[in-house]
Design a protein around this motif. Structure first.
Motif, short mmCIF file in Angstrom:
data_model
loop_
_atom_site.label_atom_id
_atom_site.label_comp_id
_atom_site.label_asym_id
_atom_site.label_seq_id
_atom_site.Cartn_x
_atom_site.Cartn_y
_atom_site.Cartn_z
N ARG A 257 -10.37 -3.56 1.93
CA ARG A 257 -10.27 -4.60 0.84
C ARG A 257 -9.19 -6.00 1.63
N ARG B 84 -11.35 2.34 2.09
CA ARG B 84 -11.74 1.43 1.10
C ARG B 84 -10.58 0.56 0.69
N LEU B 85 -9.30 0.81 0.73
CA LEU B 85 -8.35 0.09 0.53
C LEU B 85 -7.81 -0.82 1.62
N SER C 208 -2.82 2.43 -6.17
CA SER C 208 -3.89 1.53 -6.10
C SER C 208 -5.13 2.29 -6.41
N ARG C 209 -6.41 1.63 -6.72
CA ARG C 209 -7.64 2.33 -6.87
C ARG C 209 -8.65 1.71 -6.35
N VAL C 210 -9.67 2.43 -5.63
CA VAL C 210 -11.02 1.76 -4.98
C VAL C 210 -12.25 2.17 -5.88
N SER C 211 -13.22 1.61 -5.49
CA SER C 211 -14.43 1.74 -5.90
C SER C 211 -14.89 3.31 -5.34
N GLU D 43 -9.71 7.16 -6.36
CA GLU D 43 -10.85 6.66 -6.90
C GLU D 43 -10.73 5.91 -8.17
N VAL E 269 -3.58 5.97 -3.17
CA VAL E 269 -5.03 5.31 -3.57
C VAL E 269 -5.60 6.54 -3.93
#
Length: 497
Positions: free
Chosen positions: A427, A423-424, A364-367, A320, A318
């Motif tokens: 979600r 953050r992941l 994956s990517r997160v805010s 950003e 993961v």
């Protein structure tokens, strides 16, 4: 089962006159592809069919046979006796370009209709068909034979006839446990290369949601990318919150210093004349050196990230989700250096994504909002400071972090990587809004800088871009978070690499 495709690049060694033959072969390929593009433009309904049916229709329209003695648009007007596999490779190239052109044209028409419906003036020019063709030749099965680890026989157009030539291959060997695709002849400057797509099958790792919601022991490797000395800080943690390992990948100052020196040389060379010729590239050797070093560094860092994740059996990687980043105003070399550092960071993510997928790891990517401002333990806002300074305020790029609410002290980049991983998890395991998003009271002893007071730019873009993406420079000594009570289960502390 899942599939992953990569390309093996190999250099060709050949006689001097063979280079002219390869160039003539590519020129003929592009003429044939351009011809079929014109045929498609004259019969647009061909694009409504699948590629296999479209190929048959185009051959009926152009190829002369005993049953089809008078085609509508004969290919013989371009050249005689073109091999079937060469012709079909050119047809597929033309179909790809035609689909792309008509797709862009349709989108342009839709945008124009929307603008007219709203009473606006539409000034965007429509897309145009390709003005020049520079497609690389794809070698189908009948255009090559007798391939070994060191050589291959290729059928090419010499300018007067078709001939088989034997060329030597040097470079990376083809894997034995993978399926080979049709190779391509790629021209790079004056040198010809052979690019071979390789397809590998492996066990499907499964969707991220299923991994995170069904197994609390799923391991996540969270990566915080920087433009400072620590280019990447990776932390492996489980879904339940146990921290297993951390890795600091250094070298940012070295690559930044090298890039800055070359940009300074370019700036000095430009000042000598103050004129840059239109349509010509200045300082070609220096620009090439910068590009090659950035590319090599992006591949090296991405490979080390994936190796670390694989070593600790992480199944999710993961990052950003960093968007359009703009460097701060300043000297040419500093501004250009920062801009290229942002570009290299984007390439690190791109390369890590396909390298991870080849090993069965999904990405994956997160805010990025507040990832460098939030405490990974109690989710309050943190203070960020330099060594030897008081633990108060927020200094962008500072290496140390401290939380006045829970007493956490440690490395700021490591804290950010932990927040990225959380953050992941949040979600797919939603909770109440954490305290980290609330403003900390001044009586806590931690003075948090407010972006709203920043005179240079508004608050939201500054936070969204993760504090101008300067997460800080870690010192040579590795700092580890102290254990404190939080909603995260007890952490397992291991020595950092």
């Amino acid at each position: 089962m899942a599939k992953a495709t990569t390309t093996i690049q190999q250099t060709l060694t050949y006689q001097p006159h063979h280079g002219d033959w390869l160039a003539a072969n590519q020129a003929l390929f592009n003429r044939v592809a351009s011809f079929y593009f014109d045929v498609i433009q004259a019969h647009c309904n061909v694009l409504d069919h699948p590629n296999k049916e479209a190929l048959t229709i185009l051959e009926l329209l152009t190829h002369t046979t005993q049953r089809n003695s008078n085609p509508v648009m004969p290919l013989s007007d371009i050249a005689e006796d073109i091999p079937a596999y060469f012709r079909r490779a050119a047809i597929h190239a033309a179909l790809g370009s035609a689909h792309s052109f008509h797709s862009h044209l349709e989108k342009w028409k839709q945008r124009k209709e929307k603008a007219i419906a709203k009473g606006k003036t539409f000034h965007v020019r429509p897309p145009v068909p390709p003005r020049a063709w520079n497609k690389s030749v794809t070698l189908y099965q009948g255009m090559w034979k007798d391939r070994t680890d060191n050589s291959i026989m290729i059928k090419v157009w010499t300018g007067t006839c078709w001939s088989w030539i034997n060329v030597r291959i040097t470079g990376r060997e083809l894997p034995l446990d993978a399926e080979l695709g049709s190779p391509q002849l790629i021209r790079k400057g004056t040198q010809w290369w052979l690019h071979t797509p390789v397809e590998k099958q492996f066990q499907n790792p499964g969707k991220i949601e299923k991994q995170v919601t069904t197994n609390l022991e799923t391991k996540i490797c969270a990566v915080d990318l920087n433009i400072s000395e620590n280019i990447a800080v990776c932390t492996v943690q489980t879904v339940e919150g146990t921290i297993l390992a951390t890795k600091f990948i250094k070298g940012g100052d070295e690559i930044s210093g090298f890039r800055k020196r070359q940009l300074g040389r370019i700036a000095r060379n430009r000042r000598k004349t103050s004129i840059i010729a239109k349509g010509e590239q200045d300082n070609i050797a220096l620009w090439k050196m910068i590009r090659q070093v950035d590319e090599q560094c992006a591949h090296r860092i991405s490979a080390r990230i994936v190796q670390f994740a694989k070593q600790h059996e992480a199944s999710i990687l993961v990052f950003e989700h960093l968007g359009n980043l703009r460097p701060a105003k300043g000297m040419y070399s500093r501004r250009g250096n920062t801009k290229r550092a942002y570009w290299m960071r984007g390439r690190i993510f791109t390369y890590a994504k396909y390298k991870a997928y080849n090993t069965g790891i999904v990405t994956s990517r997160v805010s990025p909002r507040n990832t460098s401002r939030e405490c990974a333990y109690c989710h309050n806002l943190i203070a960020r400071y330099n060594a030897g300074k008081p633990a108060e305020g927020y200094t962008p790029g500072a290496p140390l972090a401290a939380c006045g609410a829970c007493g956490m002290k440690g490395n700021a980049d490591r804290n950010a990587s932990l927040v990225i991983g959380q953050r992941l998890i949040e979600r797919y395991h939603p909770k109440e809004k954490p305290q980290a998003l609330r403003r900390v009271s001044k009586d806590t002893g931690v003075i948090v800088s407010q972006d709203a007071k920043n005179k240079k730019e508004p608050s939201i873009p500054s936070v969204r871009h993760a504090d101008s993406n300067e997460h800080g420079t870690a010192q040579d000594v590795v700092f580890r978070m102290d254990e404190h009570a939080s909603d995260i289960p007890t952490q397992l502390r291991l020595f950092n690499e």
